[in-house]
Design an enzyme around this catalytic site. Structure first.
Site, PDB file in Angstrom:
ATOM      1  N   HIS A 166     -38.052 -44.666  13.977  1.00  0.00           N
ATOM      2  CA  HIS A 166     -36.971 -44.869  14.792  1.00  0.00           C
ATOM      3  C   HIS A 166     -37.108 -44.274  16.235  1.00  0.00           C
ATOM      4  O   HIS A 166     -38.117 -43.314  16.325  1.00  0.00           O
ATOM      5  CB  HIS A 166     -35.447 -44.278  14.458  1.00  0.00           C
ATOM      6  N   ASP A 224     -34.698 -43.283  18.448  1.00  0.00           N
ATOM      7  CA  ASP A 224     -33.852 -42.672  19.136  1.00  0.00           C
ATOM      8  C   ASP A 224     -34.043 -40.979  18.845  1.00  0.00           C
ATOM      9  O   ASP A 224     -34.734 -40.710  17.859  1.00  0.00           O
ATOM     10  CB  ASP A 224     -32.040 -42.959  18.688  1.00  0.00           C
ATOM     11  N   ASP A 235     -39.920 -36.071  15.853  1.00  0.00           N
ATOM     12  CA  ASP A 235     -38.695 -36.860  15.067  1.00  0.00           C
ATOM     13  C   ASP A 235     -38.072 -37.820  15.886  1.00  0.00           C
ATOM     14  O   ASP A 235     -37.087 -37.650  16.697  1.00  0.00           O
ATOM     15  CB  ASP A 235     -37.914 -35.932  14.560  1.00  0.00           C
ATOM     16  N   GLU A 253     -30.924 -43.960  14.018  1.00  0.00           N
ATOM     17  CA  GLU A 253     -31.233 -43.056  13.057  1.00  0.00           C
ATOM     18  C   GLU A 253     -30.392 -41.926  13.270  1.00  0.00           C
ATOM     19  O   GLU A 253     -29.892 -41.271  11.925  1.00  0.00           O
ATOM     20  CB  GLU A 253     -32.722 -42.577  12.665  1.00  0.00           C
ATOM     21  N   GLU A 254     -30.160 -41.273  14.281  1.00  0.00           N
ATOM     22  CA  GLU A 254     -29.432 -40.269  14.391  1.00  0.00           C
ATOM     23  C   GLU A 254     -27.887 -40.464  14.376  1.00  0.00           C
ATOM     24  O   GLU A 254     -27.331 -39.227  14.596  1.00  0.00           O
ATOM     25  CB  GLU A 254     -29.980 -39.370  15.354  1.00  0.00           C
ATOM     26  N   ASP A 293     -40.814 -41.136   9.327  1.00  0.00           N
ATOM     27  CA  ASP A 293     -39.967 -40.375   9.567  1.00  0.00           C
ATOM     28  C   ASP A 293     -40.070 -39.033   8.747  1.00  0.00           C
ATOM     29  O   ASP A 293     -39.050 -38.558   7.920  1.00  0.00           O
ATOM     30  CB  ASP A 293     -38.603 -40.852   9.744  1.00  0.00           C
TER      31      ASP A 293
HETATM   32 ZN   LIG Z   1     -35.717 -38.752  11.961  1.00  0.00          ZN
END
Ligand SMILES: [Zn+2]
Length: 268
Positions: A87, A89, A120, A154-155, A181
């Site tokens: 991801h 974001d 991340d 994802e967040e 991730d």
């Molecule tokens: Zn993540």
């Protein structure tokens, strides 16, 4: 031999890759903040273009929120297909006070790169992309078929990806899925993370009398909600750490002896 060429390519381009990663990290692709929608989009486009330049069929999948980058290289017929998830974001950087350097200005300290999204998940995702690039540049092909699915939500719950996966089962079909991730266990110690605990949470309301009840008259006969709640909560888990809910472990695989041995061997 092929692997040696890949390693040599990665080493030769190390500084260049670090600059590319920093450029991606400088984009504040904060999916939860609509003020940053244009930044979030910029990150998606940068990744799509990078994958296209390497020789992947690469596109943006439009969604109700943030676009998904989908890219594939299927030039290894008969070989397994690996789908790599990542991801682009990031979490909002607030609160800002504890940051030692600005969250979107990647800064190297003690050999580590610090910034929002560095681990991340931009860093890990980038590792997979550059691994594919190293193969394509040195061998003109990959040893396996590769599909990238890189989302921008994802967040914030990932609703768009869930819908996309449900409707594109054929396109996303693969033999293995690799989730970028996750983390290394320790410096110099890579890890394959193949199981994580999930979450289950509830709100419990316990109602009792709507007024004080005389303890001499009612005490012991009418349950106090506080005691009832304490009994309920205490029953969820025993002193041995085992969860007391009937059926909870029905689908849980017990750890194998070799897994226990591996855990014991870790430097923890
Ligand atoms: Zn993540």
């Amino acid at each position: 031999m092929a692997m040696d060429r890949v390693d040599a390519y990665l080493e030769a381009h190390r500084a260049d890759f670090e600059e590319q990663l920093k450029a991606l990290i400088r984009i504040p692709s904060i999916s939860a903040q609509p003020d940053h929608d244009r930044d979030t989009r910029r990150a998606a486009i940068m990744i799509r273009d990078d994958l296209a330049a390497m020789g992947f069929a690469s596109e943006l999948i439009e969604t109700k929120r943030h676009a998904i980058v989908y890219a594939e290289w299927l030039g290894a017929p008969g070989m397994p297909t690996v789908l790599i998830y990542g991801h682009y974001d990031v979490q909002p950087p607030e609160p800002l006070e504890p940051w030692l350097s600005p969250p979107f200005e990647p800064t190297v300290r003690d050999g580590n790169l610090y910034a929002r999204g560095a681990t991340d998940d931009k860093g890990q995702m980038f590792t997979h992309i550059k691994a594919a690039e190293a193969w394509l540049k040195t061998s003109k092909s990959l040893p396996i078929n590769v599909k990238f699915v890189i989302e921008g939500e994802e967040e914030v719950g990932g609703a768009s990806l869930e819908a996309y996966v449900a409707e594109q089962t054929k396109r996303l079909a693969c033999d293995y899925a690799v989730i970028s991730d996750s983390s290394q266990f320790a410096p110099g110690q890579p890890a394959i993370t193949y199981g994580l605990k999930g979450l289950a949470y509830f709100e419990i309301s316990v109602q009792g009398a709507n007024r004080d009840l005389h303890s001499g008259t009612y005490g012991g006969a009418v349950a106090n909600p506080l005691n009832a709640l304490a009994t309920i909560l205490a029953s969820l888990k025993g002193p041995d750490g085992k969860i007391g809910i009937a059926g909870f472990y029905d689908d849980v695989k017990p750890l194998a002896d070799w897994e226990r041995a591996e855990f014991r061997a870790l430097p923890f």
